[in-house]
Write an enzyme that holds these catalytic residues in place. Structure first.
Site, short mmCIF file in Angstrom:
data_model
loop_
_atom_site.label_atom_id
_atom_site.label_comp_id
_atom_site.label_asym_id
_atom_site.label_seq_id
_atom_site.Cartn_x
_atom_site.Cartn_y
_atom_site.Cartn_z
N ARG A 81 0.99 -1.12 0.16
CA ARG A 81 0.02 0.25 0.21
C ARG A 81 0.83 1.14 -0.10
O ARG A 81 0.65 2.40 -0.51
CB ARG A 81 -1.05 0.04 1.26
CG ARG A 81 -1.90 1.30 1.18
CD ARG A 81 -3.21 0.92 2.18
NE ARG A 81 -2.73 1.07 3.52
CZ ARG A 81 -3.27 0.73 4.77
NH1 ARG A 81 -4.34 0.15 4.60
NH2 ARG A 81 -2.66 0.92 5.83
N LYS A 184 -2.57 6.50 1.37
CA LYS A 184 -2.56 7.10 2.62
C LYS A 184 -1.50 8.22 2.74
O LYS A 184 -0.36 8.21 2.97
CB LYS A 184 -1.87 5.85 3.54
CG LYS A 184 -2.35 5.96 4.99
CD LYS A 184 -1.94 4.79 5.72
CE LYS A 184 -2.23 4.73 7.27
NZ LYS A 184 -3.32 5.35 7.94
N GLU A 220 -16.08 5.74 4.92
CA GLU A 220 -15.36 5.11 6.10
C GLU A 220 -15.51 5.92 7.37
O GLU A 220 -15.71 7.18 7.25
CB GLU A 220 -13.74 4.78 5.69
CG GLU A 220 -13.21 5.96 5.20
CD GLU A 220 -11.81 5.45 5.06
OE1 GLU A 220 -11.16 4.35 5.40
OE2 GLU A 220 -11.27 6.18 3.88
N1 PLP Z 1 -9.18 4.08 6.71
C1 PLP Z 1 -8.22 5.22 7.16
C2 PLP Z 1 -8.43 6.45 6.34
C3 PLP Z 1 -7.20 5.03 7.90
O1 PLP Z 1 -6.54 6.07 8.16
C4 PLP Z 1 -6.90 3.70 8.16
C5 PLP Z 1 -5.54 3.42 8.84
O2 PLP Z 1 -4.90 3.00 8.47
C6 PLP Z 1 -7.74 2.57 7.72
C7 PLP Z 1 -8.97 3.16 7.23
C8 PLP Z 1 -7.27 1.19 8.19
O3 PLP Z 1 -6.52 0.84 7.51
P1 PLP Z 1 -5.83 -0.66 8.15
O4 PLP Z 1 -6.51 -1.44 8.78
O5 PLP Z 1 -4.65 -0.71 7.03
O6 PLP Z 1 -4.85 0.12 9.15
C1 COI Z 2 -3.72 3.37 11.52
O1 COI Z 2 -4.72 2.64 11.78
O2 COI Z 2 -2.81 2.68 11.46
C2 COI Z 2 -4.00 4.62 11.30
O3 COI Z 2 -3.13 5.21 10.65
C3 COI Z 2 -4.94 5.58 11.82
C4 COI Z 2 -4.64 6.91 12.36
C5 COI Z 2 -4.08 7.00 13.57
C6 COI Z 2 -4.09 7.80 11.23
#
Ligand code: PLP
Ligand code: COI
Length: 340
Positions: A81, A184, A220
């Site tokens: 990612r 991200k 989300e």
């Molecule tokens: N959506 C957003 C906007 C986020 O910042 C995050 C955090 O990383 C997620 C979703 C969840 O993603 P992940 O499960 O890969 O941490």
């Molecule tokens: C995460 O879940 O790792 C995130 O990056 C969420 C957040 C603190 C931006």
């Protein structure tokens, strides 16, 4: 660390650790990995990251298992990612192998900060890449810095694994319809800060964003994805403007393992009236159950956790994920990297 940290009471904040790792991209190639004990960086004031948001980051966790071993969860998903995010905003992508090597190094160097098994806490890894070339015109940099710091963390939402409330506010979008939502990148979070703070000031954990084009479908939950359980089906939004969450992908698999059907599709706001469970999910949020969703504009309140407790499916998914991360259960999908 002069005295032992209070592992059971950590928040999702910054606790200094011993080392971080860094690597720079110059003259078309990545250099040597550097280990630093300073938590500051020195960059040019005209760096593209500071002016034009050329920044992307990741978030992943390492856990101390029941057997005493340290496991990093789904590292390769975050590496992939991060590559997509970097390419999306025209930065040199960090090779997956370099990402992996630096994650392992950062954890090993800070091993004493990996919270003990049973504390409920984990070591959060925050890889980030920034453009460091001085440019005044809007252009991509040609030099980049990639770094990873780690910090021990507790729950992201202070309610932990107890239902909390979310709100819908059509006044704000986190991202544009064909914008940067799938990546991200820092700019997405800057765009959401005002809405997030407003939601907090009204007592909500986060904003449940709608799709920015039609504002009809769920997107989300602030810094986390959304899923719901409807008549035994795990439903989660299909959208171009959300971050593809590694945690959501994992829950999708675990839901199937538990015999649930999974639907990744548009979820209209009104469908919230028909779901039995809902949660925000992400690395930081894990699965944070949703109690109630208030649609501020229409005044509709969707009460999800009717008895005030997390639902049975959300609880089962949460426990299953945790058990794999902590080495209590066999890692049948090969998600953990054991740090030797
Ligand atoms: N959506 C957003 C906007 C986020 O910042 C995050 C955090 O990383 C997620 C979703 C969840 O993603 P992940 O499960 O890969 O941490
Ligand atoms: C995460 O879940 O790792 C995130 O990056 C969420 C957040 C603190 C931006």
């Amino acid at each position: 660390m002069d005295k032992e940290l209070d592992w059971g009471n950590l928040t999702f904040g910054y606790v200094p650790t011993d080392y971080n790792v860094r690597c720079c991209y110059r003259d078309g190639k990545w250099g040597e990995i550097e280990v630093s004990s300073s938590d500051t960086i020195n960059i040019h004031m005209a760096a593209t990251s500071l002016h034009y948001g050329q920044e992307c980051f990741e978030g992943l966790k390492a856990f101390r298992g029941k057997d005493g071993k340290i496991r990093i969860f789904r590292l390769d998903e975050n590496a992939a990612r991060m590559r997509r995010s970097a390419e999306g905003i025209m930065m040199a992508p960090v090779p997956e192998e370099l990402f992996r090597e630096m994650c392992i190094k950062a954890v090993k160097l800070n091993e004493r900060f990996v919270p003990p098994y049973g504390s409920g806490a984990s070591l959060y890894l925050r890889p980030l890449e920034i453009g460091i070339s001085a440019k005044v015109g809007v252009k991509p940099a040609d030099e980049f810095m990639f770094m990873i710091f780690v910090t021990p963390v507790g729950p992201y939402f202070k309610t932990g694994f107890k239902p909390s409330n979310y709100c819908i506010m059509r006044e704000y979008d986190r991202v544009a319809p064909k914008g940067t939502g799938q990546w991200k990148v820092g700019g997405n979070y800057a765009a959401g800060i005002q809405a997030g703070e407003r939601a907090h000031s009204m007592g909500y954990s986060a904003v449940l964003y709608l799709d920015p084009k039609e504002k009809k479908y769920l997107d989300e939950c602030g810094p986390a994805n959304f899923f719901a359980i409807k008549d035994g089906v795990y439903i989660t939004p299909s959208s171009d403007s959300i971050l593809p969450s590694v945690t959501n992908k994992s829950f999708t698999q675990l839901a199937q393992d538990l015999g649930l059907k999974v639907e990744r599709r548009h979820i209209a706001v009104e469908e919230l009236a028909d779901v039995q469970e809902a949660a925000a999910c992400g690395t930081a949020a894990v699965a944070s159950p949703i109690g109630e969703i208030d649609d501020i504009d229409t005044g509709t309140k969707y009460v999800i956790a009717k008895d005030g407790n997390p639902g049975p499916v959300t609880t089962a998914l949460y426990n299953k994920l945790r058990a794999i991360q902590l080495g209590e259960e066999e890692d049948v999908h090969g998600w953990n990297t054991i740090v030797e």
